[in-house]
Design a protein around this motif. Structure first.
Motif, short mmCIF file in Angstrom:
data_model
loop_
_atom_site.label_atom_id
_atom_site.label_comp_id
_atom_site.label_asym_id
_atom_site.label_seq_id
_atom_site.Cartn_x
_atom_site.Cartn_y
_atom_site.Cartn_z
N LYS A 1 2.02 -4.60 10.29
CA LYS A 1 3.62 -4.99 9.38
C LYS A 1 3.58 -6.58 8.97
CE LYS A 1 5.68 -2.02 12.10
NZ LYS A 1 7.19 -1.41 12.73
N TYR B 1 0.62 -6.60 6.28
CA TYR B 1 1.13 -5.73 5.49
C TYR B 1 2.53 -6.65 4.30
CZ TYR B 1 4.20 -2.05 2.75
OH TYR B 1 4.99 -1.13 2.42
N TRP C 1 2.89 4.21 8.38
CA TRP C 1 2.68 3.12 7.67
C TRP C 1 1.08 2.92 6.68
CZ3 TRP C 1 5.07 -0.99 7.47
CH2 TRP C 1 6.82 -2.08 8.33
#
Length: 977
Positions: free
Chosen positions: A929, A932, A965
């Protein structure tokens, strides 16, 4: 003047007068109940106001429309937990709903079609049943099915029947023509009935036109075999945990009421709740909270004046429950006021018959009675009994004026007048009865009074029939009104009362097993100020604590303490340790510490280790790790030799070190515990040590494989000693490790294994935790509907057991799912509720999670300033209490907020710091995450660097199979190319 012996027979039970409005409201609520909207109604008012009478009249009206009316009464002297509910269910022939026997043992199970043919069967191999008896049982089932079907002439939608067969019972559950029969040993319970019903519902209509295809049978046979193979129905408690047993007991009652109400409404009426024990009130709250969608009416009465008084520093138990139930809008209260003057003449007519009384006389009667129905009836009894009201040609008239009559100013004095009419031994019999309690049995009076049994029973009959002072009910006697008992009991001097109580206690000892009547014996010796009460109170306290009836245990221990002499050291240690255990269980940590430390003062040095350990645990619960460490060390210093207590103390020390982040030192401590357990050949202690080590190295130190290996070894031992709670915990923690490894499918597999065990045990808190873990895994995979379903199932349990912290977690996680679904109004609403609840219950973990969740929500709707304020609050909380596990997540959201505000450099700085922390902790999900978010930050400024971050994120998400995701990262990569 009419002589006393010629007094006409009058029932003094008139029709209900002046309660039309209250009755109408009860009938309105009853209409709702019949529509499946469960109701709880409490009727309050002073003594003698007519609460019970109103309820009984209402129950008479609805009797033909109710499937079951369950009545119980609370007694002032009853100390046994759940006494009124036990008695109510026993009287209604529903005692199996509250039986504390182990679950039944299923011997065999049969699936039967609508023609009575057995489709599939499962039989316990180790059963000692003779094959011929088995065949007879099966034949009985088949014959029963044939008879039932021929009598019904059609499919029965949903039906349960029981056939007794010697020492066995055969339960036959039918749903839409398909039946499941189980042969059981032991006491039936509602969990088995519910499981049978659910099994049939899962099969649907597949056997409606079955043609004998055995392929279909093979598909369903495992569902039938489950009743034999499951741990749940092997005839013994799976865990000996009092909290789980109490939860299961409450749930069994709930399922029973729900099943009974599936056809016609059920009424549960408990009278005089001001005297209810705390466990009964908890059960009532539980049932009320969970029957709002069922045809169940819960009715209770209580005296307001009796719950206003405080119990020491604590409010009355009923007052606390009413406050809690009020917050959830779970009940309606009907408060009864005194009758007004306009109803008095009608009341007199309904009591006596036709009257010819002057207005002045009626006004005087009203003035004397003040509109209290009980006092009014007693005034009429007096006026009739002493000839001031006489019957002339079936019409009642007053002789003279009422102002010439001496009417006592209190009900007490009116009752005294009635008691004066008793003959011979009758007064003494009632005095003994008043000492025994609101209810009393003839055998106790016979033993206490040393009286001839026939003489006693004849006198009791006269007292009931001629004087209406008591009434008999199933070989017990109850005072017609509590005021009668009160007058008798308080009419004795203190010394005489104490002697009565002493003899009653000894009578119980003589007649009953002391364990069976331990609470009653303790109560009567206590009232006699007899030191023999101490041992009984200690036993009653231990017994209550074993049942998780903590408030009752607290009362028993304190009563024992009040009677003990200072020099009684050993018993003093026992009572203080018992009180410490109770207070620790209910979260009153300061009180627990006081009593544990008192116990320390009287305990022998070599026995102090367990107390030091308990004190250390309390300080851990309080978050005071310095003190926890100090007492763990004291405990270890008090141990001259290595034993299982030393292993437990090492566990406390290790967990404190983990909280301080000193994982290497914690590991040394846990490994020492493992070594001692191994030398002692103590399997449970060895399993505990392995659990500690596996959790530490696998979750805290991110040495995943080593952690899994330790937990797998623990699992072998837990299976060997059949220790299910530890087994489920080990499976759960392996699941957590696999989730950190990014192997979501394996994590799900282990969470489901844990769920299977706690589902069998009935451990609701752990079931709801498994649902949360599974919901998180489904969320990670991008299966949003499935994730939401798991969270909703967890939330349902959390609400059922009133677990506020658990509710807090659920609504926060549900908000996360709604955000990913794009339903921002719902996401914001859930997260705002979560934040409010976290602040209310002072849950710092959930406060932080709610804050950074709201920060992400506001980013999603492009409100960067609001987002930044929430993420800043979350970061301040993390830094204040040093919760490292949240640090990288909070910093990720904080960095995102700065990015959206256009502060790119600040955002990079924060996100890089978060990434460094996450890499150190090896948290794959968070690594993905943050990469990202860094990719989004560099995009447009340095696409090559952005692509590098996106590719790293993609690899992590792909490795973990995080569908949602993966899609996002793929779109981001496409946007660069």
């Amino acid at each position: 003047m009419i002589m006393k012996e010629e007094m006409p027979e009058i029932s003094f039970q008139p029709e209900l007068i002046g309660r039309e409005e209250e009755m109408d409201r009860l009938e309105e609520l009853w209409d709702d109940v019949q529509k499946g909207k469960g109701q709880t109604v409490f009727i309050s008012g002073e003594a003698g106001i007519g609460k019970t009478r109103l309820v009984e009249e209402f129950l008479e009206k609805i009797e033909d429309h109710a499937g079951e009316i369950i009545r119980g009464a609370c007694l002032v002297e009853a100390l046994q937990p759940l006494m009124p509910i036990r008695k109510a269910l026993r009287d209604a022939d529903l005692y199996h709903l509250i039986s504390e026997d182990p679950p039944p043992r299923v011997i065999s199970a049969y699936l039967i079609d609508e023609s009575g043919m057995v489709i599939a069967r499962a039989e316990r191999e180790e059963s000692h049943l003779d094959p011929d008896i088995f065949a007879s049982m099966l034949n009985a089932v088949e014959n029963f099915m044939d008879d039932s079907l021929s009598m019904m002439g059609k499919k029965d939608a949903d039906k349960l029947d029981t056939i007794g067969y010697g020492e066995y019972d055969i339960l036959v559950q039918t749903v839409e023509g398909l039946s499941l029969a189980t042969v059981i040993e032991g006491t039936s319970n509602e969990f088995l009935i519910e499981d049978m019903r659910e099994t049939l519902l899962e099969m649907g209509d597949r056997f409606d036109s079955w043609d004998g295809d055995m392929g279909e049978v093979d598909e369903v046979k495992p569902k039938i075999e489950w009743f034999i193979e499951s741990r749940k129905y092997k005839g013994e408690f799976l865990v000996d945990d009092p909290e789980i047993k109490q939860e299961n007991l409450f749930d069994n009652m709930l399922l029973g009421l729900q099943r009974l109400s599936s056809d016609r409404p059920v009424v549960l009426f408990l009278d005089d709740l001001q005297w209810a024990d705390p466990t009964s009130l908890k059960a009532l709250h539980y049932l009320s909270r969970n029957t709002t969608d069922d045809k169940v009416l819960i009715l209770g009465t209580y005296r307001e004046e009796d719950i206003i008084k405080e119990h020491g520093e604590e409010p009355h138990p009923l007052k606390k429950i009413l406050r809690e139930m009020g917050r959830g809008s779970l009940f309606e209260e009907i408060e009864l006021e005194r009758l007004d003057e306009s109803t008095i003449e009608r009341f007199i007519e309904k009591t006596l018959g036709e009257v010819d009384l002057k207005d002045k006389f009626v006004r005087e009667v009203y003035k004397e009675s003040e509109g209290n129905p009980l006092f009014l009836l007693e005034v009429l009894r007096l006026l009739v009994g002493e000839g001031h009201l006489v019957r002339d040609d079936d019409v009642w008239k007053a002789e003279g004026t009422i102002d010439h009559v001496h009417i006592p100013s209190k009900v007490r004095d009116l009752v005294v007048r009635r008691l004066e009419r008793l003959m011979g031994d009758q007064r003494e019999i009632l005095e003994w009865g008043s000492v025994v309690g609101e209810e009393f049995k003839s055998d106790v009076l016979e033993e206490a009074m040393q009286i001839n049994r026939m003489e006693l029973l004849k006198n009791l009959n006269k007292i009931e029939k001629a004087h209406n002072l008591i009434y008999s009910l199933q070989k017990k006697y109850k005072f017609d009104h509590s005021k009668i008992r009160w007058v008798l009991y308080n009419g004795m001097n203190e010394e005489l009362r104490q002697e009565y109580h002493r003899i009653v206690a000894e009578s119980y000892e003589e007649l009953y097993d002391s364990d069976e009547k331990v609470e009653q014996i303790a109560h009567h010796f206590y009232k006699a100020e007899d030191k023999r009460a101490v041992e009984y109170f200690l036993d009653a306290g231990d017994k209550a604590r074993e049942r998780h009836a903590n408030e009752e245990a607290q009362r028993f221990y304190n009563s024992a303490l009040s009677l003990m002499e200072e020099e009684e050291t050993r018993r003093s240690v026992r009572v203080h340790q018992g009180l410490g255990d109770v207070y620790e269980t209910i979260g009153k940590y300061d009180e627990a510490l006081v009593h544990y430390k008192e116990a320390l003062g009287g305990e022998e040095e070599r026995e102090k280790g367990a107390l030091y350990r308990k004190i250390a645990q309390v300080y851990i619960d309080k978050g005071d790790y310095e003190k926890a460490s100090e007492y763990a060390e004291k405990g270890l210093s008090s141990k001259p030799e290595e034993d299982t207590e030393m292993c437990r103390l090492l566990t406390k020390k290790g967990w404190v070190l983990m909280q301080w982040g000193e994982n290497d030192r914690a590991l040394e401590v846990f490994e020492k515990g493992e070594k001692i357990a191994e030398e002692l050949e103590e399997k449970k202690a060895k399993a505990e040590a392995l659990h500690n080590i596996g959790t530490l190295v696998g979750i805290q130190k991110s040495r995943y494989q080593e952690g899994i290996e330790k937990l797998e070894k623990e699992i072998e031992i837990r299976k060997d000693i059949d220790e299910l709670r530890g087994l489920s915990s080990a499976y759960n923690n392996i699941g957590v490790i696999y989730s950190k490894l990014g192997d979501i499918d394996k994590a799900i597999d282990y969470f489901e294994k844990s769920l299977d065990i706690v589902d069998d045990i009935g451990q609701k808190r752990s079931i709801s935790l498994s649902y949360i873990n599974l919901g998180e895994m489904k969320h990670d995979k991008g299966l949003l509907e499935e994730a939401l379903d798991y969270y909703e199932r967890s939330l349902e349990i959390k609400r059922e057991i009133a677990d506020k912290e658990g509710i807090n977690y659920c609504i926060n996680y549900m908000g996360e799912v709604y955000r990913d679904m794009g339903m921002m109004d719902k996401a914001l609403s859930y997260h705002e509720d979560s934040l409010e609840m976290a602040e209310d219950i002072k849950n710092r973990d959930m406060l932080i999670q709610s804050l950074y969740s709201l920060a992400e929500d506001y980013l999603k709707i492009s409100e960067a300033d609001t987002s930044l304020s929430y993420s800043k609050r979350a970061l301040d909380e993390v830094e204040e209490i040093g919760l490292k596990r949240f640090s990288s997540r909070v910093k990720r959201v904080h960095g995102m907020s700065y990015r959206e505000k256009g502060s790119s450099d600040r955002a990079k700085e924060i996100l890089e710091e978060a990434l460094e922390e996450t890499l150190e902790r090896k948290e794959k999900k968070e690594i993905g995450k943050i990469n990202y978010e860094l990719g989004k930050l560099w995009r447009g400024e340095n696409d090559e660097k952005a692509e590098e971050h996106f590719k790293t994120a993609y690899e992590e998400f792909e490795d973990m199979n995080m569908g949602l995701w993966l899609e996002r990262t793929e779109e981001a990569l496409d946007s660069i190319s």
